[in-house]
Motif scaffolding. Structure first.
Motif, short mmCIF file in Angstrom:
data_model
loop_
_atom_site.label_atom_id
_atom_site.label_comp_id
_atom_site.label_asym_id
_atom_site.label_seq_id
_atom_site.Cartn_x
_atom_site.Cartn_y
_atom_site.Cartn_z
N TYR A 1 44.17 -100.65 -54.70
CA TYR A 1 44.82 -101.79 -55.54
C TYR A 1 46.17 -101.87 -55.09
CZ TYR A 1 47.33 -104.09 -59.51
OH TYR A 1 47.98 -104.81 -60.07
N LYS B 1 48.20 -105.04 -53.27
CA LYS B 1 49.44 -105.60 -53.67
C LYS B 1 50.57 -105.74 -52.79
CE LYS B 1 50.63 -106.14 -57.71
NZ LYS B 1 50.90 -107.35 -58.41
N ARG C 1 48.19 -110.89 -55.70
CA ARG C 1 48.51 -110.99 -57.03
C ARG C 1 47.66 -110.04 -57.79
NH1 ARG C 1 50.64 -116.91 -59.10
NH2 ARG C 1 51.34 -115.48 -60.57
N HIS C 2 47.93 -109.85 -58.90
CA HIS C 2 47.21 -108.82 -59.75
C HIS C 2 45.63 -109.07 -59.78
CE1 HIS C 2 46.12 -106.03 -63.03
NE2 HIS C 2 45.56 -107.24 -63.64
#
Length: 266
Positions: free
Chosen positions: A215, A219, A224-225
């Motif tokens: 993750y 990023k 984006r998240h």
């Protein structure tokens, strides 16, 4: 259940702001078991002002709370006596009756949801795929049951992992026209499977160092998240398809090798 909870919150806002403030930070808000237990014995600010500490403690115990009873009792006893603007007595009583009517509906919905949850978990635990699915970080009995319910247990349903990823909405869509090329997230998908995938990937961030590293790399690449979580979910679905097909449990070192060996993208 959510609709009834929102209706109850709207009614309480009109005459009982102290109650809303008291449970504002609690998970579930006014729908949590403690809030419902207190509202049942104190549906109006006038009734709340007459509550004693033993009454509050007894209501909390009836709701099922075991730990930290004394701090909770003191917090509620103090919070319900906070100064707020009040409605006239008759208006307050009318709102109180409306709140109790909504509370009865909410209690029934919460009881039914809890019974359904227990039944789903019991059925899932007896399924042959239970051990494989719950071996993945971020997947528990309830999320695992939701996942299995949408994926199914027919291993011929999806030709390969790519088909499963597309069905779940984790795989992106590439559109090309002339010299232009755009990669976008997939909008046509199984919405329920996509929803449980978001929960799965988010929970895995704290349960798996490999998932967290994957993750973070996405990023760092500018995603984006939501996009980074979707990519992590995409990675997990490939692992899940392989594990279900080969009948083996999840292994962290295989799913997420060291950073020197792991590719930047799934």
């Amino acid at each position: 259940m959510h609709r009834t909870g929102n209706e109850l919150r709207s009614v309480l806002r009109e005459y009982y702001p102290a109650f809303l403030e008291l449970f504002a930070t609690q998970e579930g808000g006014v729908s949590c078991r403690e809030a419902r237990a207190i509202l049942a014995i104190a549906p109006t600010p006038t009734a709340a002002a007459r509550l004693s500490r033993p009454q509050i403690r007894a209501a909390l115990k009836r709701s099922g709370r075991i730990y930290h009873l004394q701090p909770w009792t003191e917090k509620i006893h103090t919070g319900l006596r906070a100064e707020h603007l009040r409605q006239p007595g008759p208006v307050e009583e009318a709102y109180g009756h409306q709140a109790l009517a909504l509370l009865a509906v909410l209690d029934a919905a919460c009881t039914s949801a809890a019974a359904l949850e227990e039944a789903a978990i019991a059925a899932f635990r007896s399924h042959p795929d239970h051990a494989i699915i719950t071996s993945f970080p971020g997947l528990g009995d309830l999320t695992g049951a939701r996942l299995l319910g949408e994926v199914g247990d027919d291993r011929n349903r999806f030709a390969d992992a790519r088909a499963l990823k597309a069905y779940a909405g984790a795989a992106p869509v590439t559109r090309s026209s002339g010299r232009s090329r755009a990669v976008m997230h997939r909008r046509v998908k199984n919405q329920r499977l996509a929803a449980v995938g978001y929960v799965w990937a988010f929970a895995a961030l704290t349960a798996s160092s490999g998932a967290r590293g994957h993750y973070d790399r996405r990023k760092d690449q500018g995603e984006r998240h939501a996009a980074a979580l979707r990519n992590l979910y995409n990675r997990f679905l490939g692992c899940l398809f392989h594990c279900l097909t080969t009948r083996q449990t999840y292994r962290e070192q295989v799913a997420f090798p060291t950073s020197a060996q792991q590719p930047a993208a799934a």
